[in-house]
Design an enzyme around this catalytic site. Sequence first.
Site, mmCIF file in Angstrom:
data_model
loop_
_atom_site.group_PDB
_atom_site.id
_atom_site.type_symbol
_atom_site.label_atom_id
_atom_site.label_comp_id
_atom_site.label_asym_id
_atom_site.label_seq_id
_atom_site.Cartn_x
_atom_site.Cartn_y
_atom_site.Cartn_z
ATOM 1 N N TYR A 196 -4.482 1.452 15.941
ATOM 2 C CA TYR A 196 -2.841 1.358 16.680
ATOM 3 C C TYR A 196 -4.216 1.658 18.363
ATOM 4 O O TYR A 196 -3.114 0.764 18.934
ATOM 5 C CB TYR A 196 -2.587 3.138 16.139
ATOM 6 C CG TYR A 196 -1.965 3.089 14.874
ATOM 7 C CD1 TYR A 196 -0.862 2.533 14.645
ATOM 8 C CD2 TYR A 196 -2.511 3.524 13.877
ATOM 9 C CE1 TYR A 196 -0.035 3.283 12.965
ATOM 10 C CE2 TYR A 196 -1.998 3.767 12.589
ATOM 11 C CZ TYR A 196 -1.441 3.340 12.030
ATOM 12 O OH TYR A 196 -0.364 3.708 11.145
ATOM 13 N N GLU A 218 -3.898 -0.198 8.238
ATOM 14 C CA GLU A 218 -2.183 0.135 8.985
ATOM 15 C C GLU A 218 -2.343 -0.309 9.951
ATOM 16 O O GLU A 218 -3.382 -0.324 10.534
ATOM 17 C CB GLU A 218 -1.783 1.769 9.006
ATOM 18 C CG GLU A 218 -1.798 2.686 7.994
ATOM 19 C CD GLU A 218 -1.626 3.647 8.164
ATOM 20 O OE1 GLU A 218 -1.963 4.469 8.798
ATOM 21 O OE2 GLU A 218 -2.171 5.023 6.878
ATOM 22 N N ASN A 267 -7.899 1.875 10.081
ATOM 23 C CA ASN A 267 -6.339 1.229 10.880
ATOM 24 C C ASN A 267 -6.404 2.499 12.482
ATOM 25 O O ASN A 267 -7.345 2.387 12.362
ATOM 26 C CB ASN A 267 -5.448 3.203 9.831
ATOM 27 C CG ASN A 267 -4.828 3.725 8.760
ATOM 28 O OD1 ASN A 267 -5.351 2.523 7.750
ATOM 29 N ND2 ASN A 267 -5.558 4.282 7.800
ATOM 30 N N GLU A 288 -7.861 8.366 6.063
ATOM 31 C CA GLU A 288 -8.353 9.331 7.440
ATOM 32 C C GLU A 288 -8.661 10.078 7.105
ATOM 33 O O GLU A 288 -8.067 10.968 7.672
ATOM 34 C CB GLU A 288 -6.893 9.148 8.132
ATOM 35 C CG GLU A 288 -5.831 7.779 8.207
ATOM 36 C CD GLU A 288 -4.848 7.607 9.633
ATOM 37 O OE1 GLU A 288 -4.938 8.264 10.168
ATOM 38 O OE2 GLU A 288 -5.072 6.376 10.304
ATOM 39 N N ARG A 333 1.150 -1.218 -0.515
ATOM 40 C CA ARG A 333 0.174 0.246 -0.056
ATOM 41 C C ARG A 333 1.186 1.243 0.193
ATOM 42 O O ARG A 333 1.917 1.140 0.756
ATOM 43 C CB ARG A 333 -0.641 -0.184 1.223
ATOM 44 C CG ARG A 333 -1.735 0.894 0.995
ATOM 45 C CD ARG A 333 -2.611 1.488 2.629
ATOM 46 N NE ARG A 333 -4.151 2.517 2.586
ATOM 47 C CZ ARG A 333 -3.226 2.822 3.566
ATOM 48 N NH1 ARG A 333 -2.487 3.175 4.955
ATOM 49 N NH2 ARG A 333 -4.112 4.392 4.118
ATOM 50 N N HIS A 345 -3.440 10.983 0.684
ATOM 51 C CA HIS A 345 -2.412 10.874 1.919
ATOM 52 C C HIS A 345 -2.185 11.644 2.191
ATOM 53 O O HIS A 345 -1.395 11.900 2.573
ATOM 54 C CB HIS A 345 -1.942 9.447 1.595
ATOM 55 C CG HIS A 345 -2.086 9.157 3.453
ATOM 56 N ND1 HIS A 345 -1.458 7.403 4.282
ATOM 57 C CD2 HIS A 345 -1.090 9.707 4.545
ATOM 58 C CE1 HIS A 345 -1.030 7.533 4.393
ATOM 59 N NE2 HIS A 345 -1.238 8.663 4.934
HETATM 60 C C1 PNW Z 1 -1.515 7.098 9.985
HETATM 61 N N1 PNW Z 1 -3.914 10.823 15.683
HETATM 62 O O1 PNW Z 1 -1.762 8.436 11.104
HETATM 63 C C2 PNW Z 1 -1.568 7.989 9.242
HETATM 64 O O2 PNW Z 1 -2.173 7.393 8.309
HETATM 65 C C3 PNW Z 1 0.006 7.731 8.829
HETATM 66 O O3 PNW Z 1 0.284 8.090 8.045
HETATM 67 C C4 PNW Z 1 1.110 7.629 10.339
HETATM 68 O O4 PNW Z 1 2.281 7.790 10.329
HETATM 69 C C5 PNW Z 1 0.547 6.530 11.431
HETATM 70 O O5 PNW Z 1 -1.011 7.077 11.015
HETATM 71 C C6 PNW Z 1 1.061 6.442 12.334
HETATM 72 O O6 PNW Z 1 0.632 7.845 13.048
HETATM 73 C C7 PNW Z 1 -2.021 9.254 12.228
HETATM 74 O O7 PNW Z 1 -3.774 11.476 16.306
HETATM 75 C C8 PNW Z 1 -2.001 10.260 12.976
HETATM 76 O O8 PNW Z 1 -4.543 9.250 15.981
HETATM 77 C C9 PNW Z 1 -2.275 10.982 14.023
HETATM 78 C C10 PNW Z 1 -3.558 9.777 14.699
HETATM 79 C C11 PNW Z 1 -3.714 8.770 14.429
HETATM 80 C C12 PNW Z 1 -3.449 8.492 13.196
#
Ligand code: PNW
Length: 465
Positions: free
Chosen positions: A291, A360, A289, A166, A77, A121
Amino acid sequence: MTLPIVPDAFMFGTATASYQIEGAATEDGRCPSIWDTFSHTPGRTFNGDTGDVATDSYHRYKEDIALLKELGVDAYRFSIAMPRIVSTEGGPTNEKGLDFYERVVDELLANGIKPCATLYHWDLPQYLGDKGGWLNRDTAYRVADYTRRVAERLGDRVDTWITLNEPWCSSYLSYGASEHAPGMGGGPVAFEAVHHLNLAHGLMTQALRDELGDAAKVAVTLNLQFNRGDADAVHRTDLIGNRVFLDPMLRGYYPDELFAVTRGICDWSFVKDGDLEQIHQPLDLLGINYYSTGLVAMSDRPQFPQSIEATTFPGCSDIDWLPTPGEHTEMGWNIDPNGLYDLLVRVHNDYPEMPMFITENGIACADELVTETDPATGDTVKAVHDDKRIAYLTRHFDAARRAMEAGVDLRGYFVWSMLDNFEWAFGYSKRFGIIYVDYATQERIPKDSFKWYRQLIASRELPAL
Ligand code: PNW
Protein backbone atom coordinates in the site's frame (compact mmCIF):
# COMPACT_ATOMS: atom_id res chain seq x y z
CA MET A 1 6.07 0.40 -24.48
CA THR A 2 3.50 -2.07 -23.29
CA LEU A 3 4.01 -5.47 -21.74
CA PRO A 4 1.77 -8.22 -23.16
CA ILE A 5 0.21 -10.45 -20.51
CA VAL A 6 -0.10 -14.14 -21.27
CA PRO A 7 -3.44 -15.33 -19.80
CA ASP A 8 -2.26 -18.48 -18.03
CA ALA A 9 0.94 -16.94 -16.75
CA PHE A 10 -0.61 -13.94 -15.02
CA MET A 11 -3.80 -13.50 -13.02
CA PHE A 12 -5.69 -10.22 -12.95
CA GLY A 13 -7.97 -10.29 -9.92
CA THR A 14 -9.60 -8.60 -6.98
CA ALA A 15 -9.51 -9.55 -3.30
CA THR A 16 -11.75 -9.62 -0.22
CA ALA A 17 -11.80 -11.34 3.18
CA SER A 18 -14.54 -13.26 5.00
CA TYR A 19 -15.10 -11.08 8.06
CA GLN A 20 -14.99 -7.92 5.96
CA ILE A 21 -17.77 -8.94 3.56
CA GLU A 22 -19.84 -11.94 4.64
CA GLY A 23 -22.04 -10.82 7.50
CA ALA A 24 -24.38 -13.67 8.54
CA ALA A 25 -22.37 -13.79 11.74
CA THR A 26 -24.59 -16.29 13.53
CA GLU A 27 -25.92 -18.23 10.54
CA ASP A 28 -25.53 -21.91 9.70
CA GLY A 29 -23.56 -22.71 12.81
CA ARG A 30 -20.81 -20.09 12.62
CA CYS A 31 -19.20 -19.51 16.02
CA PRO A 32 -17.89 -16.10 17.16
CA SER A 33 -14.36 -15.07 16.18
CA ILE A 34 -11.91 -12.78 17.97
CA TRP A 35 -13.06 -10.04 15.56
CA ASP A 36 -16.70 -10.40 16.65
CA THR A 37 -15.59 -9.96 20.24
CA PHE A 38 -13.25 -7.08 19.43
CA SER A 39 -15.72 -5.16 17.24
CA HIS A 40 -18.48 -5.61 19.83
CA THR A 41 -16.24 -4.19 22.57
CA PRO A 42 -16.97 -0.46 23.00
CA GLY A 43 -14.21 1.83 21.77
CA ARG A 44 -12.40 -0.71 19.59
CA THR A 45 -13.75 0.17 16.15
CA PHE A 46 -14.81 3.42 14.52
CA ASN A 47 -18.43 4.18 15.43
CA GLY A 48 -18.70 0.74 17.08
CA ASP A 49 -19.02 -0.81 13.60
CA THR A 50 -19.03 -4.62 13.39
CA GLY A 51 -18.99 -7.28 10.68
CA ASP A 52 -22.44 -8.61 11.70
CA VAL A 53 -23.92 -7.66 8.32
CA ALA A 54 -20.96 -6.21 6.38
CA THR A 55 -21.75 -6.33 2.64
CA ASP A 56 -24.04 -9.33 3.22
CA SER A 57 -21.98 -11.34 0.75
CA TYR A 58 -22.93 -14.59 2.49
CA HIS A 59 -26.31 -14.12 0.82
CA ARG A 60 -25.28 -12.01 -2.18
CA TYR A 61 -22.29 -14.02 -3.41
CA LYS A 62 -23.97 -14.78 -6.75
CA GLU A 63 -24.57 -11.11 -7.45
CA ASP A 64 -20.94 -10.37 -6.48
CA ILE A 65 -19.57 -13.09 -8.72
CA ALA A 66 -21.72 -11.81 -11.60
CA LEU A 67 -19.97 -8.46 -11.13
CA LEU A 68 -16.58 -10.20 -11.19
CA LYS A 69 -17.59 -11.85 -14.45
CA GLU A 70 -18.53 -8.46 -15.87
CA LEU A 71 -15.15 -7.15 -14.74
CA GLY A 72 -13.43 -9.99 -16.59
CA VAL A 73 -11.00 -11.08 -13.85
CA ASP A 74 -8.98 -14.28 -14.21
CA ALA A 75 -9.11 -14.99 -10.47
CA TYR A 76 -10.79 -13.96 -7.23
CA ARG A 77 -9.05 -13.96 -3.87
CA PHE A 78 -11.46 -14.55 -0.97
CA SER A 79 -10.96 -16.02 2.46
CA ILE A 80 -12.48 -18.96 4.29
CA ALA A 81 -13.70 -18.39 7.86
CA MET A 82 -12.54 -21.05 10.30
CA PRO A 83 -15.49 -20.22 12.64
CA ARG A 84 -17.84 -21.55 9.94
CA ILE A 85 -15.89 -24.80 9.51
CA VAL A 86 -14.82 -25.85 13.01
CA SER A 87 -17.33 -24.09 15.21
CA THR A 88 -16.61 -25.93 18.45
CA GLU A 89 -13.24 -26.76 19.91
CA GLY A 90 -12.08 -30.13 18.60
CA GLY A 91 -15.62 -30.72 17.32
CA PRO A 92 -16.88 -32.17 14.06
CA THR A 93 -16.69 -30.30 10.77
CA ASN A 94 -19.64 -27.97 10.30
CA GLU A 95 -20.71 -29.21 6.88
CA LYS A 96 -22.98 -26.19 6.32
CA GLY A 97 -19.94 -23.97 6.46
CA LEU A 98 -18.13 -26.03 3.85
CA ASP A 99 -21.31 -26.08 1.76
CA PHE A 100 -21.21 -22.28 1.57
CA TYR A 101 -17.63 -22.14 0.29
CA GLU A 102 -18.36 -24.97 -2.09
CA ARG A 103 -21.20 -22.88 -3.57
CA VAL A 104 -18.82 -19.91 -3.92
CA VAL A 105 -16.08 -21.99 -5.55
CA ASP A 106 -18.50 -23.69 -7.94
CA GLU A 107 -20.08 -20.35 -8.91
CA LEU A 108 -16.62 -18.92 -9.64
CA LEU A 109 -15.66 -21.93 -11.74
CA ALA A 110 -18.97 -21.80 -13.63
CA ASN A 111 -18.05 -18.22 -14.55
CA GLY A 112 -14.52 -19.09 -15.61
CA ILE A 113 -12.87 -17.44 -12.58
CA LYS A 114 -10.06 -19.15 -10.67
CA PRO A 115 -10.71 -19.46 -6.93
CA CYS A 116 -7.80 -18.27 -4.84
CA ALA A 117 -8.56 -19.10 -1.20
CA THR A 118 -6.91 -17.54 1.85
CA LEU A 119 -7.27 -19.91 4.78
CA TYR A 120 -6.60 -17.44 7.57
CA HIS A 121 -7.52 -13.78 7.22
CA TRP A 122 -7.71 -12.94 10.93
CA ASP A 123 -11.06 -14.40 12.05
CA LEU A 124 -9.72 -16.84 14.65
CA PRO A 125 -12.48 -18.70 16.54
CA GLN A 126 -13.07 -17.10 19.92
CA TYR A 127 -12.65 -20.49 21.64
CA LEU A 128 -9.00 -20.40 20.51
CA GLY A 129 -8.76 -16.74 21.50
CA ASP A 130 -9.91 -17.73 25.00
CA LYS A 131 -6.90 -20.03 25.30
CA GLY A 132 -4.41 -17.34 24.37
CA GLY A 133 -4.91 -17.13 20.61
CA TRP A 134 -1.59 -16.83 18.78
CA LEU A 135 0.34 -16.75 22.06
CA ASN A 136 -0.67 -20.40 22.46
CA ARG A 137 1.36 -22.84 20.37
CA ASP A 138 -1.63 -25.17 20.11
CA THR A 139 -3.42 -22.62 17.90
CA ALA A 140 -1.03 -23.47 15.06
CA TYR A 141 -2.06 -27.14 15.24
CA ARG A 142 -5.80 -26.30 15.41
CA VAL A 143 -5.51 -24.07 12.32
CA ALA A 144 -3.63 -26.81 10.46
CA ASP A 145 -6.34 -29.33 11.38
CA TYR A 146 -8.98 -26.94 9.98
CA THR A 147 -6.87 -26.58 6.81
CA ARG A 148 -6.94 -30.33 6.30
CA ARG A 149 -10.74 -30.38 6.56
CA VAL A 150 -11.10 -27.62 3.98
CA ALA A 151 -8.62 -29.26 1.60
CA GLU A 152 -10.51 -32.57 1.76
CA ARG A 153 -13.69 -30.94 0.46
CA LEU A 154 -12.42 -28.17 -1.84
CA GLY A 155 -8.97 -29.42 -2.81
CA ASP A 156 -9.97 -30.52 -6.28
CA ARG A 157 -11.36 -27.09 -7.22
CA VAL A 158 -9.32 -24.32 -5.60
CA ASP A 159 -6.61 -22.98 -7.91
CA THR A 160 -4.30 -21.30 -5.38
CA TRP A 161 -4.14 -21.69 -1.59
CA ILE A 162 -2.85 -18.91 0.64
CA THR A 163 -2.07 -20.06 4.17
CA LEU A 164 -1.92 -16.80 6.13
CA ASN A 165 -2.79 -13.22 5.29
CA GLU A 166 -0.31 -10.71 6.73
CA PRO A 167 1.05 -12.41 9.84
CA TRP A 168 2.62 -9.01 10.63
CA CYS A 169 -0.88 -7.75 11.43
CA SER A 170 -1.90 -10.92 13.32
CA SER A 171 1.15 -10.59 15.56
CA TYR A 172 2.47 -7.06 15.94
CA LEU A 173 -0.74 -5.12 15.33
CA SER A 174 -2.78 -7.53 17.48
CA TYR A 175 -0.44 -8.51 20.36
CA GLY A 176 2.31 -5.85 20.11
CA ALA A 177 0.03 -2.82 19.77
CA SER A 178 -3.70 -3.14 20.41
CA GLU A 179 -5.13 -1.97 17.13
CA HIS A 180 -6.42 -5.35 15.97
CA ALA A 181 -8.12 -8.27 17.74
CA PRO A 182 -7.56 -9.46 20.38
CA GLY A 183 -6.21 -6.00 21.24
CA MET A 184 -3.31 -6.69 23.52
CA GLY A 185 -0.56 -4.10 23.73
CA GLY A 186 2.22 -6.38 24.91
CA GLY A 187 5.12 -5.16 22.76
CA PRO A 188 7.78 -7.92 22.69
CA VAL A 189 5.27 -10.68 23.52
CA ALA A 190 4.28 -10.32 19.84
CA PHE A 191 7.43 -12.29 18.86
CA GLU A 192 5.77 -15.35 20.35
CA ALA A 193 2.75 -14.77 18.10
CA VAL A 194 5.16 -14.30 15.16
CA HIS A 195 6.70 -17.69 15.75
CA HIS A 196 3.39 -19.49 16.22
CA LEU A 197 2.10 -17.94 12.99
CA ASN A 198 5.24 -19.06 11.16
CA LEU A 199 4.70 -22.54 12.60
CA ALA A 200 1.04 -22.49 11.52
CA HIS A 201 2.14 -21.59 7.99
CA GLY A 202 4.46 -24.61 7.89
CA LEU A 203 1.85 -26.99 9.32
CA MET A 204 -0.86 -25.66 7.00
CA THR A 205 1.39 -26.06 3.97
CA GLN A 206 2.16 -29.62 5.00
CA ALA A 207 -1.56 -30.35 5.51
CA LEU A 208 -2.27 -29.08 1.99
CA ARG A 209 0.55 -31.18 0.51
CA ASP A 210 -0.53 -34.30 2.46
CA GLU A 211 -4.08 -33.91 1.21
CA LEU A 212 -3.46 -32.65 -2.33
CA GLY A 213 0.06 -33.66 -3.27
CA ASP A 214 2.73 -31.56 -4.89
CA ALA A 215 0.36 -30.32 -7.59
CA ALA A 216 -1.33 -27.97 -5.09
CA LYS A 217 -0.32 -24.34 -5.61
CA VAL A 218 0.54 -23.01 -2.15
CA ALA A 219 1.40 -19.44 -1.20
CA VAL A 220 1.59 -17.13 1.79
CA THR A 221 0.73 -13.44 1.82
CA LEU A 222 3.00 -10.97 3.61
CA ASN A 223 2.59 -7.23 3.94
CA LEU A 224 6.26 -6.42 3.66
CA GLN A 225 7.31 -3.07 5.05
CA PHE A 226 9.38 -1.11 2.62
CA ASN A 227 10.93 1.78 4.47
CA ARG A 228 13.19 4.56 3.34
CA GLY A 229 15.60 6.71 5.39
CA ASP A 230 18.70 6.03 7.56
CA ALA A 231 20.38 2.80 6.51
CA ASP A 232 20.55 1.49 10.12
CA ALA A 233 16.90 2.21 10.80
CA VAL A 234 15.84 0.68 7.48
CA HIS A 235 17.92 -2.40 8.21
CA ARG A 236 16.43 -2.92 11.70
CA THR A 237 12.81 -2.37 10.66
CA ASP A 238 13.36 -4.76 7.75
CA LEU A 239 14.66 -7.37 10.19
CA ILE A 240 11.77 -7.01 12.66
CA GLY A 241 9.04 -6.48 10.07
CA ASN A 242 10.04 -8.66 7.11
CA ARG A 243 12.93 -11.05 7.59
CA VAL A 244 11.30 -12.46 10.73
CA PHE A 245 8.81 -14.09 8.31
CA LEU A 246 10.77 -14.39 5.05
CA ASP A 247 13.87 -16.11 6.43
CA PRO A 248 12.15 -18.93 8.35
CA MET A 249 9.58 -19.55 5.62
CA LEU A 250 11.90 -19.36 2.63
CA ARG A 251 15.28 -20.21 4.16
CA GLY A 252 14.57 -22.25 7.28
CA TYR A 253 16.21 -20.02 9.90
CA TYR A 254 15.76 -16.91 11.99
CA PRO A 255 18.62 -14.49 11.32
CA ASP A 256 21.19 -14.51 14.18
CA GLU A 257 20.91 -10.76 14.19
CA LEU A 258 17.29 -11.07 15.34
CA PHE A 259 18.37 -12.84 18.55
CA ALA A 260 21.11 -10.25 19.10
CA VAL A 261 18.83 -7.27 18.55
CA THR A 262 16.06 -8.59 20.84
CA ARG A 263 18.37 -9.72 23.68
CA GLY A 264 16.76 -8.65 26.94
CA ILE A 265 13.20 -8.42 25.64
CA CYS A 266 12.71 -11.90 24.15
CA ASP A 267 14.58 -15.15 24.76
CA TRP A 268 12.97 -17.08 21.87
CA SER A 269 12.63 -20.15 24.10
CA PHE A 270 9.29 -20.85 22.39
CA VAL A 271 11.21 -21.98 19.29
CA LYS A 272 11.32 -25.77 19.71
CA ASP A 273 13.53 -28.36 18.05
CA GLY A 274 12.29 -29.13 14.57
CA ASP A 275 10.15 -25.98 14.26
CA LEU A 276 12.30 -24.34 11.60
CA GLU A 277 12.28 -27.46 9.42
CA GLN A 278 8.49 -27.52 9.81
CA ILE A 279 8.16 -23.86 8.84
CA HIS A 280 10.47 -24.15 5.84
CA GLN A 281 8.22 -25.83 3.26
CA PRO A 282 8.52 -25.57 -0.51
CA LEU A 283 6.22 -22.78 -1.72
CA ASP A 284 4.91 -22.06 -5.20
CA LEU A 285 4.26 -18.35 -4.83
CA LEU A 286 4.94 -15.48 -2.47
CA GLY A 287 1.99 -13.09 -2.10
CA ILE A 288 2.77 -9.46 -1.44
CA ASN A 289 0.34 -6.87 -0.10
CA TYR A 290 1.54 -3.38 -0.83
CA TYR A 291 0.00 0.00 0.00
CA SER A 292 2.69 2.53 0.95
CA THR A 293 6.14 3.11 2.46
CA GLY A 294 7.53 4.47 5.72
CA LEU A 295 10.33 6.93 6.45
CA VAL A 296 12.59 6.04 9.38
CA ALA A 297 15.53 7.61 11.21
CA MET A 298 17.70 6.72 14.23
CA SER A 299 17.04 8.82 17.33
CA ASP A 300 19.02 9.14 20.56
CA ARG A 301 16.39 7.32 22.63
CA PRO A 302 17.22 3.86 24.05
CA GLN A 303 16.34 0.80 21.97
CA PHE A 304 14.31 -0.68 24.83
CA PRO A 305 12.18 1.47 27.17
CA GLN A 306 12.18 0.75 30.95
CA SER A 307 8.70 -0.75 30.94
CA ILE A 308 6.94 -2.87 28.33
CA GLU A 309 5.73 -0.57 25.61
CA ALA A 310 2.79 -1.25 23.29
CA THR A 311 4.30 -1.14 19.82
CA THR A 312 4.17 -2.71 16.37
CA PHE A 313 7.99 -2.66 16.24
CA PRO A 314 9.38 -4.12 19.49
CA GLY A 315 13.08 -3.43 19.88
CA CYS A 316 12.87 -0.30 17.73
CA SER A 317 12.15 2.40 20.32
CA ASP A 318 15.28 4.21 19.17
CA ILE A 319 13.79 4.65 15.71
CA ASP A 320 11.64 7.60 14.65
CA TRP A 321 8.87 7.25 12.11
CA LEU A 322 8.97 10.53 10.23
CA PRO A 323 6.12 12.14 8.32
CA THR A 324 6.22 10.86 4.76
CA PRO A 325 6.46 13.32 1.89
CA GLY A 326 4.04 13.68 -1.01
CA GLU A 327 0.42 12.75 -1.45
CA HIS A 328 -1.50 10.64 1.09
CA THR A 329 -4.65 8.51 1.02
CA GLU A 330 -7.71 8.60 3.30
CA MET A 331 -5.83 6.15 5.56
CA GLY A 332 -3.03 8.73 5.88
CA TRP A 333 -0.72 6.35 3.96
CA ASN A 334 1.66 7.95 1.47
CA ILE A 335 1.39 7.21 -2.22
CA ASP A 336 4.72 5.76 -3.39
CA PRO A 337 4.48 3.56 -6.51
CA ASN A 338 8.26 3.34 -6.70
CA GLY A 339 8.12 1.65 -3.31
CA LEU A 340 6.31 -1.24 -4.99
CA TYR A 341 8.98 -1.41 -7.68
CA ASP A 342 11.79 -1.26 -5.09
CA LEU A 343 10.12 -3.87 -2.89
CA LEU A 344 9.56 -6.36 -5.72
CA VAL A 345 13.11 -5.99 -6.98
CA ARG A 346 14.55 -6.32 -3.47
CA VAL A 347 12.61 -9.50 -2.66
CA HIS A 348 13.50 -10.90 -6.06
CA ASN A 349 17.19 -10.22 -5.45
CA ASP A 350 17.15 -11.78 -1.97
CA TYR A 351 14.95 -14.78 -2.86
CA PRO A 352 15.46 -15.13 -6.63
CA GLU A 353 13.79 -18.51 -6.86
CA MET A 354 10.42 -17.22 -5.60
CA PRO A 355 7.72 -16.28 -8.09
CA MET A 356 5.54 -13.54 -6.62
CA PHE A 357 2.06 -12.16 -7.01
CA ILE A 358 0.55 -8.99 -5.61
CA THR A 359 -2.31 -10.26 -3.45
CA GLU A 360 -3.45 -6.75 -2.46
CA ASN A 361 -2.93 -3.23 -3.68
CA GLY A 362 -5.43 -0.40 -3.53
CA ILE A 363 -6.45 2.88 -1.98
CA ALA A 364 -9.09 4.29 0.38
CA CYS A 365 -10.67 7.38 -1.17
CA ALA A 366 -13.35 9.84 -0.12
CA ASP A 367 -15.74 8.40 -2.69
CA GLU A 368 -18.95 10.24 -3.38
CA LEU A 369 -22.02 8.63 -4.87
CA VAL A 370 -23.66 10.98 -7.38
CA THR A 371 -26.85 10.79 -9.35
CA GLU A 372 -26.55 12.18 -12.88
CA THR A 373 -27.83 11.92 -16.41
CA ASP A 374 -26.01 9.50 -18.68
CA PRO A 375 -25.13 11.62 -21.75
CA ALA A 376 -25.39 8.59 -24.05
CA THR A 377 -28.81 7.29 -22.97
CA GLY A 378 -30.39 10.23 -21.16
CA ASP A 379 -31.13 7.90 -18.22
CA THR A 380 -30.66 8.90 -14.61
CA VAL A 381 -27.75 6.85 -13.26
CA LYS A 382 -25.70 6.51 -10.08
CA ALA A 383 -21.93 6.93 -10.42
CA VAL A 384 -18.72 7.31 -8.42
CA HIS A 385 -15.98 9.31 -10.15
CA ASP A 386 -12.94 7.98 -8.32
CA ASP A 387 -10.20 9.51 -10.45
CA LYS A 388 -7.74 9.39 -7.57
CA ARG A 389 -8.11 5.60 -7.35
CA ILE A 390 -7.61 5.24 -11.10
CA ALA A 391 -4.45 7.36 -10.89
CA TYR A 392 -3.17 5.29 -7.93
CA LEU A 393 -3.80 1.97 -9.65
CA THR A 394 -2.39 3.19 -12.97
CA ARG A 395 0.87 4.17 -11.30
CA HIS A 396 1.13 0.93 -9.31
CA PHE A 397 0.42 -1.28 -12.32
CA ASP A 398 3.13 0.71 -14.10
CA ALA A 399 5.54 -0.04 -11.23
CA ALA A 400 4.68 -3.74 -11.47
CA ARG A 401 5.33 -3.67 -15.23
CA ARG A 402 8.70 -2.03 -14.67
CA ALA A 403 9.59 -4.65 -12.07
CA MET A 404 8.68 -7.43 -14.51
CA GLU A 405 10.82 -5.81 -17.18
CA ALA A 406 13.66 -5.71 -14.64
CA GLY A 407 13.37 -9.50 -14.27
CA VAL A 408 10.91 -9.99 -11.39
CA ASP A 409 8.84 -13.14 -11.87
CA LEU A 410 5.39 -11.64 -11.17
CA ARG A 411 2.41 -13.92 -11.72
CA GLY A 412 -0.60 -11.82 -10.78
CA TYR A 413 -2.15 -8.67 -9.35
CA PHE A 414 -5.21 -8.53 -7.10
CA VAL A 415 -6.80 -5.15 -6.47
CA TRP A 416 -7.99 -4.54 -2.91
CA SER A 417 -10.85 -4.56 -2.92
CA MET A 418 -13.61 -5.86 -5.14
CA LEU A 419 -16.09 -3.80 -3.11
CA ASP A 420 -16.22 -1.40 -0.17
CA ASN A 421 -16.28 -3.35 3.09
CA PHE A 422 -15.60 -3.50 6.84
CA GLU A 423 -12.17 -1.92 7.16
CA TRP A 424 -11.29 -3.48 10.54
CA ALA A 425 -10.72 -0.87 13.26
CA PHE A 426 -11.91 1.83 10.83
CA GLY A 427 -15.28 0.14 10.35
CA TYR A 428 -17.19 1.35 7.31
CA SER A 429 -15.53 4.76 7.31
CA LYS A 430 -12.89 3.83 4.71
CA ARG A 431 -13.79 2.76 1.19
CA PHE A 432 -11.27 0.63 -0.73
CA GLY A 433 -13.64 -0.90 -3.29
CA ILE A 434 -13.78 -0.54 -7.04
CA ILE A 435 -17.49 -1.19 -6.47
CA TYR A 436 -19.35 1.23 -4.19
CA VAL A 437 -21.63 -0.29 -1.56
CA ASP A 438 -24.63 1.69 -0.34
CA TYR A 439 -24.76 0.10 3.11
CA ALA A 440 -28.38 1.18 3.73
CA THR A 441 -29.66 -0.86 0.79
CA GLN A 442 -26.67 -3.12 -0.01
CA GLU A 443 -26.85 -1.82 -3.58
CA ARG A 444 -23.58 -2.31 -5.51
CA ILE A 445 -22.55 0.53 -7.86
CA PRO A 446 -19.43 -0.01 -9.99
CA LYS A 447 -17.11 2.99 -9.67
CA ASP A 448 -15.22 4.53 -12.58
CA SER A 449 -12.18 2.50 -11.45
CA PHE A 450 -14.17 -0.68 -12.12
CA LYS A 451 -14.64 0.41 -15.75
CA TRP A 452 -10.98 1.39 -15.96
CA TYR A 453 -9.88 -2.01 -14.60
CA ARG A 454 -12.25 -3.84 -16.96
CA GLN A 455 -10.53 -2.15 -19.91
CA LEU A 456 -7.07 -2.89 -18.58
CA ILE A 457 -7.90 -6.59 -18.16
CA ALA A 458 -9.54 -6.80 -21.59
CA SER A 459 -6.44 -5.30 -23.24
CA ARG A 460 -4.26 -8.04 -21.70
CA GLU A 461 -1.26 -5.78 -21.58
CA LEU A 462 0.31 -3.46 -19.06
CA PRO A 463 0.83 -0.06 -20.63
CA ALA A 464 3.74 2.23 -19.78
CA LEU A 465 2.70 5.46 -18.08
C1 PNW B 1 -4.62 -5.24 4.83
N1 PNW B 1 -0.97 -1.39 8.63
O1 PNW B 1 -4.59 -4.77 6.14
C2 PNW B 1 -5.57 -6.41 4.91
O2 PNW B 1 -5.08 -7.60 4.36
C3 PNW B 1 -6.95 -6.10 4.43
O3 PNW B 1 -7.87 -6.95 5.07
C4 PNW B 1 -7.26 -4.63 4.65
O4 PNW B 1 -8.58 -4.29 4.41
C5 PNW B 1 -6.31 -3.85 3.72
O5 PNW B 1 -4.95 -4.21 3.98
C6 PNW B 1 -6.45 -2.34 3.82
O6 PNW B 1 -6.11 -1.88 5.08
C7 PNW B 1 -3.67 -3.91 6.68
O7 PNW B 1 -1.30 -0.84 9.68
C8 PNW B 1 -4.03 -3.27 7.86
O8 PNW B 1 0.17 -1.20 8.13
C9 PNW B 1 -3.14 -2.45 8.50
C10 PNW B 1 -1.87 -2.25 7.96
C11 PNW B 1 -1.51 -2.89 6.80
C12 PNW B 1 -2.42 -3.71 6.16
